[in-house]
Design a protein around this motif. Sequence first.
Motif, PDB file in Angstrom:
ATOM      1  N   ASP A  60       0.837  -1.201   0.000  1.00 53.35           N
ATOM      2  CA  ASP A  60       0.000   0.000   0.000  1.00 53.35           C
ATOM      3  C   ASP A  60       0.870   1.248   0.000  1.00 53.35           C
ATOM      4  O   ASP A  60       1.024   1.916   1.016  1.00 53.35           O
ATOM      5  CB  ASP A  60      -0.942  -0.018   1.197  1.00 53.35           C
ATOM      6  N   ASN A  62       0.528   4.247  -1.413  1.00 54.82           N
ATOM      7  CA  ASN A  62      -0.076   5.570  -1.233  1.00 54.82           C
ATOM      8  C   ASN A  62      -0.803   5.698   0.109  1.00 54.82           C
ATOM      9  O   ASN A  62      -1.441   6.711   0.377  1.00 54.82           O
ATOM     10  CB  ASN A  62      -0.996   5.931  -2.385  1.00 54.82           C
ATOM     11  N   LEU A  63      -0.705   4.683   0.945  1.00 50.57           N
ATOM     12  CA  LEU A  63      -1.193   4.698   2.326  1.00 50.57           C
ATOM     13  C   LEU A  63      -2.679   5.037   2.447  1.00 50.57           C
ATOM     14  O   LEU A  63      -3.102   5.750   3.361  1.00 50.57           O
ATOM     15  CB  LEU A  63      -0.365   5.671   3.174  1.00 50.57           C
ATOM     16  N   ASP A  64      -3.481   4.475   1.521  1.00 52.82           N
ATOM     17  CA  ASP A  64      -4.925   4.695   1.599  1.00 52.82           C
ATOM     18  C   ASP A  64      -5.669   3.478   2.138  1.00 52.82           C
ATOM     19  O   ASP A  64      -6.889   3.422   2.095  1.00 52.82           O
ATOM     20  CB  ASP A  64      -5.487   5.091   0.235  1.00 52.82           C
ATOM     21  N   ASP A  65      -4.937   2.498   2.647  1.00 54.95           N
ATOM     22  CA  ASP A  65      -5.475   1.251   3.215  1.00 54.95           C
ATOM     23  C   ASP A  65      -6.194   0.380   2.192  1.00 54.95           C
ATOM     24  O   ASP A  65      -6.979  -0.489   2.564  1.00 54.95           O
ATOM     25  CB  ASP A  65      -6.405   1.531   4.407  1.00 54.95           C
ATOM     26  N   ASN A  68      -4.538  -1.322  -4.718  1.00 57.52           N
ATOM     27  CA  ASN A  68      -5.170  -1.218  -6.030  1.00 57.52           C
ATOM     28  C   ASN A  68      -4.143  -0.815  -7.085  1.00 57.52           C
ATOM     29  O   ASN A  68      -2.935  -0.783  -6.811  1.00 57.52           O
ATOM     30  CB  ASN A  68      -6.350  -0.249  -5.988  1.00 57.52           C
ATOM     31  N   ASP A  71      -1.256   1.597  -6.457  1.00 56.66           N
ATOM     32  CA  ASP A  71      -0.068   1.057  -5.798  1.00 56.66           C
ATOM     33  C   ASP A  71       0.854   0.374  -6.805  1.00 56.66           C
ATOM     34  O   ASP A  71       2.076   0.490  -6.707  1.00 56.66           O
ATOM     35  CB  ASP A  71      -0.475   0.087  -4.687  1.00 56.66           C
TER      36      ASP A  71
END
Length: 84
Positions: A60, A62-65, A68, A71
């Motif tokens: 992850d 882009n650290l958006d949890d 996808n 990433d």
Amino acid sequence: TLNYRGVEIDFIKLLFKPEDDCFYGDVNLDAITNVLDVVLVVNFIFEMTDPTSVEQCTADLNLDDIINVLDVVLIVDLIFNRNN
């Protein structure tokens, strides 16, 4: 090659522990960010395999949890930027 007490060591890697405990992009933790990491992330996206907590952290970017295609793009960018 290093000989130590009868054990021959041909290859050794020293890894550092990042400050935030996550090796972003290195999903398989082999100390190299490459196409193998991209393949793992694509497998997570298509739900072919479920990521472990460590793989979730490293995949992850882009650290958006959410793991996808964003990433995947960031990992590919890491690969190309490191090879320039």
